[in-house]
Design a protein around this motif. Structure first.
Motif, short mmCIF file in Angstrom:
data_model
loop_
_atom_site.label_atom_id
_atom_site.label_comp_id
_atom_site.label_asym_id
_atom_site.label_seq_id
_atom_site.Cartn_x
_atom_site.Cartn_y
_atom_site.Cartn_z
N ILE A 1 0.36 14.96 -24.94
CA ILE A 1 0.24 14.40 -23.67
C ILE A 1 -0.57 15.41 -22.89
O ILE A 1 -0.53 16.41 -22.94
CB ILE A 1 1.54 14.04 -23.05
CG1 ILE A 1 2.42 13.31 -23.77
CG2 ILE A 1 1.39 13.66 -21.68
CD1 ILE A 1 3.68 13.26 -23.22
N SER A 2 -1.86 14.54 -22.13
CA SER A 2 -2.64 15.37 -21.41
C SER A 2 -3.07 14.43 -20.28
O SER A 2 -2.84 13.19 -20.16
CB SER A 2 -3.86 15.63 -22.26
OG SER A 2 -4.39 14.59 -22.60
N THR A 3 -3.46 15.25 -19.22
CA THR A 3 -4.06 14.67 -18.11
C THR A 3 -5.71 14.92 -17.92
O THR A 3 -5.99 15.99 -18.07
CB THR A 3 -3.14 15.05 -16.78
OG1 THR A 3 -3.57 16.21 -16.62
CG2 THR A 3 -1.79 14.69 -16.94
N ASP A 4 -6.10 13.83 -17.36
CA ASP A 4 -7.55 14.10 -16.93
C ASP A 4 -7.68 13.87 -15.36
O ASP A 4 -7.67 12.61 -14.69
CB ASP A 4 -8.52 13.17 -17.43
CG ASP A 4 -10.08 13.12 -17.10
OD1 ASP A 4 -10.71 12.19 -17.83
OD2 ASP A 4 -10.24 13.51 -16.19
N ALA B 1 3.52 17.71 -15.88
CA ALA B 1 3.35 17.63 -14.80
C ALA B 1 1.87 17.16 -14.19
O ALA B 1 0.74 17.80 -15.02
CB ALA B 1 3.83 19.13 -13.98
N TRP B 2 1.74 16.50 -13.47
CA TRP B 2 0.33 15.92 -13.06
C TRP B 2 -0.59 17.21 -12.57
O TRP B 2 -1.92 17.27 -13.08
CB TRP B 2 0.27 14.89 -11.89
CG TRP B 2 -1.20 14.19 -12.01
CD1 TRP B 2 -1.92 14.78 -11.02
CD2 TRP B 2 -1.83 13.39 -12.57
NE1 TRP B 2 -3.22 14.10 -11.25
CE2 TRP B 2 -3.14 13.05 -12.18
CE3 TRP B 2 -1.28 12.54 -13.65
CZ2 TRP B 2 -3.89 12.33 -12.77
CZ3 TRP B 2 -2.09 11.50 -14.17
CH2 TRP B 2 -3.35 11.40 -13.63
N TYR C 1 3.83 14.82 -8.77
CA TYR C 1 4.53 14.00 -9.69
C TYR C 1 4.80 14.56 -11.10
O TYR C 1 3.63 15.32 -11.51
CB TYR C 1 3.76 12.67 -9.93
CG TYR C 1 4.08 11.70 -8.84
CD1 TYR C 1 3.29 11.94 -7.50
CD2 TYR C 1 4.94 10.68 -8.72
CE1 TYR C 1 3.75 10.95 -6.57
CE2 TYR C 1 5.35 9.75 -7.72
CZ TYR C 1 4.63 9.95 -6.57
OH TYR C 1 4.87 9.06 -5.72
N VAL C 2 5.58 14.04 -11.55
CA VAL C 2 5.89 14.20 -13.32
C VAL C 2 5.51 13.24 -13.97
O VAL C 2 6.08 12.16 -13.64
CB VAL C 2 7.11 14.99 -13.72
CG1 VAL C 2 7.33 14.67 -15.26
CG2 VAL C 2 7.23 16.32 -13.24
N MET C 3 4.78 13.06 -14.83
CA MET C 3 4.45 11.82 -15.66
C MET C 3 4.85 11.89 -17.05
O MET C 3 5.02 12.85 -17.89
CB MET C 3 2.85 11.64 -15.84
CG MET C 3 1.93 12.12 -14.93
SD MET C 3 2.12 10.63 -13.51
CE MET C 3 1.75 9.26 -14.25
#
Length: 126
Positions: free
Chosen positions: A70-73, A52-53, A32-34
């Protein structure tokens, strides 16, 4: 089915910062793209940025790219939107969204994203 829940909105003074979170649950998000969007009262939903996740493919719209990150954990399945130097014009409902990546996808368009959170309100006072 992936479910998205935003949090972290509220009232902040002009010039302040805020970090929004989007908790994702359900199937893995590797494909997925967030995205983060916002919608002010009476206006169309506006794309802010995407990532992108699995990492990379980050993109920010020009109007806010100097003020957001934007960041992902991935360990906690949380997407973040850090916003700095907030202005009254940033007042809006903020949404996170997810879309499965495919060749030729245009990740800046709302139509790419099939899954949406309920939104969190951000109000910036002058």
């Amino acid at each position: 089915q992936v479910q998205l829940v935003e949090s972290g909105g509220g009232l902040v003074q002009s010039g302040g910062s805020l970090r929004l979170s989007c908790a994702a649950s359900g199937p893995p998000l590797d494909a997925y793209v967030m995205g983060w969007f916002r919608q002010a009262s009476g206006k169309e939903r506006e794309f802010l940025g995407s990532i992108a996740w699995s990492g990379g493919l980050s993109y920010y719209t020009d109007s806010v790219k100097d003020r957001i990150a934007i960041s992902t954990d991935n360990t906690r399945n949380i997407l973040h939107l850090q916003m700095n130097s907030l202005k009254p014009d940033d007042t809006a409902t903020y949404y996170c969204a997810a879309g499965r990546l495919f060749g030729g996808a245009v990740t800046t368009q709302t139509s790419f994203y099939r899954l949406w959170g309920q939104g969190t309100q951000v109000t910036v006072s002058s």
